[in-house]
Design an enzyme around this catalytic site. Structure first.
Site, PDB file in Angstrom:
ATOM      1  N   ASN A   8       0.789  -1.192  -0.295  1.00 20.43           N
ATOM      2  CA  ASN A   8       0.007   0.068   0.113  1.00 20.43           C
ATOM      3  C   ASN A   8       0.843   1.193   0.061  1.00 20.43           C
ATOM      4  OD1 ASN A   8      -2.023   1.914   0.433  1.00 20.43           O
ATOM      5  ND2 ASN A   8      -2.492   1.405   2.228  1.00 20.43           N
ATOM      6  N   TRP A   9       1.003   1.898  -1.280  1.00 22.36           N
ATOM      7  CA  TRP A   9       2.020   2.979  -1.321  1.00 22.36           C
ATOM      8  C   TRP A   9       1.260   4.295  -0.695  1.00 22.36           C
ATOM      9  CZ3 TRP A   9       3.865   2.415  -6.956  1.00 22.36           C
ATOM     10  CH2 TRP A   9       4.768   1.033  -7.121  1.00 22.36           C
ATOM     11  N   LYS A  10       0.003   4.317  -0.283  1.00 24.98           N
ATOM     12  CA  LYS A  10      -0.694   5.371  -0.060  1.00 24.98           C
ATOM     13  C   LYS A  10      -0.315   6.500  -0.944  1.00 24.98           C
ATOM     14  CE  LYS A  10      -0.616   3.613   4.807  1.00 24.98           C
ATOM     15  NZ  LYS A  10      -0.518   3.626   6.002  1.00 24.98           N
ATOM     16  N   HIS A  96      -9.914   1.091   4.692  1.00 24.59           N
ATOM     17  CA  HIS A  96      -8.592   1.263   5.189  1.00 24.59           C
ATOM     18  C   HIS A  96      -8.927   2.472   6.146  1.00 24.59           C
ATOM     19  CE1 HIS A  96      -4.625   2.445   6.238  1.00 24.59           C
ATOM     20  NE2 HIS A  96      -4.246   1.609   5.501  1.00 24.59           N
ATOM     21  N   GLU A 177      -6.038  -4.907  10.453  1.00 27.58           N
ATOM     22  CA  GLU A 177      -4.940  -3.758  10.582  1.00 27.58           C
ATOM     23  C   GLU A 177      -5.149  -3.063  11.947  1.00 27.58           C
ATOM     24  OE1 GLU A 177      -2.532  -2.703   6.789  1.00 27.58           O
ATOM     25  OE2 GLU A 177      -4.430  -1.190   6.945  1.00 27.58           O
ATOM     26  N   SER A 225       2.922  -1.753  10.474  1.00 35.97           N
ATOM     27  CA  SER A 225       4.327  -1.928  10.720  1.00 35.97           C
ATOM     28  C   SER A 225       4.975  -3.004  10.468  1.00 35.97           C
ATOM     29  CB  SER A 225       4.676  -1.397  12.310  1.00 35.97           C
ATOM     30  OG  SER A 225       4.170  -0.270  12.676  1.00 35.97           O
ATOM     31  N   GLY A 246       2.648  -0.945   4.324  1.00 33.42           N
ATOM     32  CA  GLY A 246       2.460   0.219   4.172  1.00 33.42           C
ATOM     33  C   GLY A 246       4.183   0.526   3.805  1.00 33.42           C
ATOM     34  N   GLY A 247       4.585   1.562   5.022  1.00 33.27           N
ATOM     35  CA  GLY A 247       5.809   2.123   5.023  1.00 33.27           C
ATOM     36  C   GLY A 247       6.941   1.283   4.178  1.00 33.27           C
TER      37      GLY A 247
HETATM   38  P1  PGA Z   1       2.439   0.417   7.804  1.00 30.41           P
HETATM   39  O1  PGA Z   1       1.123   0.837   6.855  1.00 30.41           O
HETATM   40  O2  PGA Z   1       2.766  -0.877   7.213  1.00 30.41           O
HETATM   41  O3  PGA Z   1       3.289   1.710   7.450  1.00 30.41           O
HETATM   42  O4  PGA Z   1       2.054   0.362   9.365  1.00 30.41           O
HETATM   43  C1  PGA Z   1       0.159  -0.289   6.940  1.00 30.41           C
HETATM   44  C2  PGA Z   1      -1.432   0.464   6.291  1.00 30.41           C
HETATM   45  O5  PGA Z   1      -1.524   1.330   6.959  1.00 30.41           O
HETATM   46  O6  PGA Z   1      -1.890  -0.030   5.534  1.00 30.41           O
END
Ligand code: PGA
Length: 265
Positions: A8-10, A96, A177, A225, A246-247
């Site tokens: 998920n590159w957001k 999300h 999540e 995370s 995500g990150g």
């Molecule tokens: P994260 O994000 O891996 O940076 O915690 C996950 C998400 O929000 O889908």
């Protein structure tokens, strides 16, 4: 069983960064097996990333969108419909916590999005997760976790699927999540594989009330995370079939490492 790793590159990356990332992932995962990798770039990069990914013919490397609108078409300036994504993406992240929290998305809107996504041939990745972290003791030893303790999570799931037909619910992928574990949350806590597994067990039980035995074949992912250091802990739990990242999905090296661990390489 195949594991799924979703990136998920957001709202990150420029077009050139997105292409570099997609190309790097392609090269990094090309020789892996028993996985499905889903890249979810921002809307404007979907076409270019799709072209870049297709050029490589890696059947298990797929694209996903990060959202869609809850109406089929019309005067909704700035929105993207499910049918517009047909042919561009195979998956779509819906519900999300950032959409719920920042954009106040309701359960009714979410249910409409899920139905429209499936009608357009997309597989929704439905995110659910509680705001408040459990005690450190429960995280370390969740054997006694009760349904009551995770009622807010189960409620999110039932609210989203209660009016949907079984045929739609069967197509969903669930991403557990916990909001308190997402890297962009203030002072995120670290979840444990055991805890996420217990929650996933209850989520599957809830899904079974709607779809019966088919629930055992549904994919449940963990997100929050996830990084190369902790990915294995979540990927190899009995009730979890993958991770939503995500990150750590914004760096080729860390994302490919997570994919390698999921593939068992
Ligand atoms: P994260 O994000 O891996 O940076 O915690 C996950 C998400 O929000 O889908």
């Amino acid at each position: 069983m195949k594991r799924m790793i979703v990136a998920n590159w957001k709202m990150n990356t420029t077009l050139s960064e997105a292409l570099l990332l997609a190309n790097g992932v392609k090269e990094g995962v090309a020789d892996l097996s028993h996985i499905e990798v889903v890249l979810c770039p921002p809307f404007p990069w979907l076409v270019s990333v799709a072209e870049a990914v297709e050029a490589y013919h890696i059947p298990f490397l797929r694209l996903g969108a990060q959202n869609l609108f809850w109406k089929e078409e019309g005067a909704f300036t700035g929105e993207v419909s499910a049918t517009m994504l047909r042919g561009l993406a195979d998956y779509v992240i819906l519900g999300h916590s950032e959409r719920r929290r920042i954009f106040h998305e309701s359960d009714t809107e979410l249910a409409a999005k899920l139905a429209l996504a499936v009608a357009a041939g997309l597989r929704p990745i439905l995110c659910v997760g509680e705001l408040k972290a459990p005690s450190s003791q429960l995280l370390a030893d969740p054997g006694d976790l009760t349904e009551r303790q995770i009622a807010p999570i189960l409620h999110q799931l039932t609210a989203a699927i209660k009016d949907l037909p079984k045929t739609v619910v069967e197509k969903l992928i669930i991403a557990y999540e916990p909001v308190w574990a997402i890297s962009t949350t203030k002072n995120p806590k670290v979840a444990t594989g055991f805890y996420a597994n217990q929650v996933a067990r209850y989520l599957r039980k809830e899904l079974a009330k709607k779809v019966g035995d088919a629930a055992s074949d549904m994919l449940i992912l963990y997100g929050g995370s996830v990084n190369p250091e902790n990915a294995a802990e979540f990927i190899h739990q009995s009730e979890l079939q993958g991770v939503l990242v995500g990150g750590a999905s914004l760096k080729v090296k860390s994302f490919v490492s997570i994919c390698q661990q999921a593939a068992g390489n």
